[in-house]
Design an enzyme around this catalytic site. Structure first.
Site, PDB file in Angstrom:
ATOM      1  N   HIS A  95      -0.485   3.574   2.798  1.00 22.23           N
ATOM      2  CA  HIS A  95      -0.456   3.784   1.348  1.00 22.23           C
ATOM      3  C   HIS A  95      -1.795   3.380   0.721  1.00 22.23           C
ATOM      4  O   HIS A  95      -2.400   4.149  -0.033  1.00 22.23           O
ATOM      5  CB  HIS A  95       0.685   2.962   0.744  1.00 22.23           C
ATOM      6  N   GLU A  96      -2.254   2.183   1.046  1.00 22.80           N
ATOM      7  CA  GLU A  96      -3.522   1.714   0.462  1.00 22.80           C
ATOM      8  C   GLU A  96      -4.706   2.509   0.989  1.00 22.80           C
ATOM      9  O   GLU A  96      -5.684   2.725   0.270  1.00 22.80           O
ATOM     10  CB  GLU A  96      -3.701   0.216   0.715  1.00 22.80           C
TER      11      GLU A  96
END
Length: 506
Positions: free
Chosen positions: A271-272
């Site tokens: 996600h990051e």
């Protein structure tokens, strides 16, 4: 007024001024990264003062009257004739930022920066101890200052709109409510069908022993393979995962590990990395100007959610990466690929937003959106927030948090003053579905590409269509430019029904 100054000279002055401010902002970003990853416990008070001073300097620069003078020279000049040209975009956004900054008194900007720096530190200390009483006064102060910000910025209908517009330009509560209502209806229907499905995944495989060192090594290998450049970034542990852009060539990501749970750190990292790949894909030649900045938090979130879910939880992705996962983790040696894929896509109402599945995730966002609205409208006091939180958790997800830590205190956002931020998460999911559908239409079978380890075509498409556009378009205009459609919940609803309908056979 700088009489006689030519438009080119005015533009060059603004360019220099804003790039210098951007360097100061990058110093503040580095201090923020350090505070959430490396700082010793006794350093927080001094850090709050450093951040406050930088904020003061940046606010002074953002409200410098000469900006207005230069903009007056430029507006209506040849620099603004083509609205989507880089110079015109920069002028438009510099004007927008200048008008917003001028409305915020320096005292308020500095006090908010100092207060949120202290509140974040208080949250990080209080959350593990489940100490709501220690955190509550910090949140009350943050809310008080945030209300002041909303009043200073001004709004037509809702104080909340003044804050929301800062994260998602042009968005309003009134525009969101019908979209969210349609999405809520579809999610409740899908969740009900899933909960009554006879087919269930075995999620116990995700709760075996996954050594932290192996988790880090595997997540780094996958993030690099899908396109995150570790020569221009790094991965570190933190209390609440985030990505942060320090500047060109330095975009950092963080995660948090649990040796008895696979998905948290892994999907948090992907996600990051999605956020970071957006930042790494911005045009470096425009750094320090709006054309070199992300357009909004919702568009930003579309990138992270796409890579985390539409790519990272696809069967094609795991056809490619599962053998490597089995090499890293003894716990997966006896697990079947399809069973693992079903497990990482399990739908189960849960307490923690960042670990929620794709079907229930947006219900977490609706909860926060409604609580924030109530706080800003004065319908809810901070002291009553825990019970209001628990009531909505019971109503939407059928769960009651056993403590503050996994209930009202689970997110860092409110301590950081990010009220009005949460709706951008759901907008990100909506945008992601629309972008992904368009990419599939233009590139072909994406999942077949993932199964062959081919992630570059999608990343390059995103770079061209979204990343390199900077702030050329506001969010709804960008969606229209890329997809030819207006923002709509329907592509996300179709995607979720197709994926989970097949998995759960409903």
């Amino acid at each position: 007024m700088n009489k006689g100054m030519r438009p080119r000279e005015a533009y060059e002055w603004l360019l220099t001024h804003h790039k210098e401010s951007a360097y100061l902002g990058s110093v503040r970003a580095l201090l923020a990264w350090d505070q959430r990853t490396q700082i010793p416990p006794k350093g927080h008070a001094h850090r709050a003062q450093q951040v406050a001073l930088l904020t003061k300097l940046l606010h002074q620069r953002a409200t410098d009257p000469r900006i207005g003078e230069m903009l007056e020279i430029l507006e209506g000049s040849e620099f603004t004739q083509e609205p989507t040209a880089p110079e015109a975009v920069n002028i438009r956004e510099w004007r927008r930022a200048y008008e917003k900054a001028r409305k915020i008194p320096e005292r308020l900007a500095v006090e908010l920066a100092r207060t949120t720096a202290q509140a974040e530190s208080a949250w990080e200390a209080a959350r593990p101890q489940n100490d709501w009483a220690a955190f509550k006064p910090h949140l009350e102060k943050v809310l008080e200052l945030t209300r002041e910000v909303a009043e200073a910025l001004g709004y037509e209908r809702e104080p909340y709109d003044a804050l929301l517009d800062g994260y998602e330009p042009g968005e309003t509560t009134a525009r969101l409510e019908p979209i969210f209502a349609r999405l809520r209806e579809a999610l409740v229907d899908l969740l009900g069908r899933i909960q009554n499905a006879p087919r269930r995944p075995d999620t116990s495989v995700l709760h075996r022993h996954y050594p932290r060192s192996a988790q880090e090594a595997f997540a780094k290998a996958v993030a690099a393979r899908i396109g995150y450049d570790f020569e221009a970034g790094r991965l570190d542990p933190t209390a609440h995962p985030f990505a942060i852009a320090i500047g060109p060539g330095d975009v950092r990501i963080t995660t948090r590990y649990d040796e008895n749970y696979f998905s948290g750190a892994f999907f948090g990292t992907i996600h990051e990395a999605g956020h970071a790949m957006y930042e790494q894909g911005l045009p470096a030649e425009h750094w320090g100007t709006p054309m070199g900045e992300p357009v909004s938090l919702g568009i930003h979130e579309s990138q992270s959610r796409m890579w985390e879910n539409m790519v990272g939880r696809s069967l094609g992705f795991w056809r490619y990466f599962f053998p490597e996962a089995q090499r890293h983790f003894e716990a997966l040696k006896d697990v079947d690929l399809e069973a693992f894929h079903f497990a990482v896509n399990a739908v189960e109402p849960s307490l923690i937003r960042v670990e929620a599945d794709e079907v229930t995730y947006n219900l977490h966002i609706l909860l926060r959106f409604e609580l924030e609205l109530a706080l800003l409208r004065g319908e809810l006091e901070v002291a009553d927030l825990p019970e209001a939180w628990n009531e909505k958790m019971r109503a939407y997800l059928g769960l009651t948090p056993p403590d503050y830590r996994d209930g009202v205190m689970q997110d860092v956002h409110w301590s950081a003053g990010l009220i009005g931020y949460f709706p951008t998460y759901t907008l990100g999911n909506l945008y992601a579905a629309q972008f992904f559908a368009k990419a599939q239409e233009e590139l072909g079978d994406l999942e077949a590409m993932f199964a062959q380890g081919e992630f570059a075509p999608l990343l390059e498409w995103l770079r061209e269509q979204i990343h390199r556009q900077g702030m050329r378009y506001h969010p709804r205009d960008l969606v229209r430019a890329v997809t030819g459609e207006e923002v709509s919940p329907e592509p996300l609803i179709r995607y979720l029904n197709a994926k989970f309908g097949a998995l759960y056979e409903v």
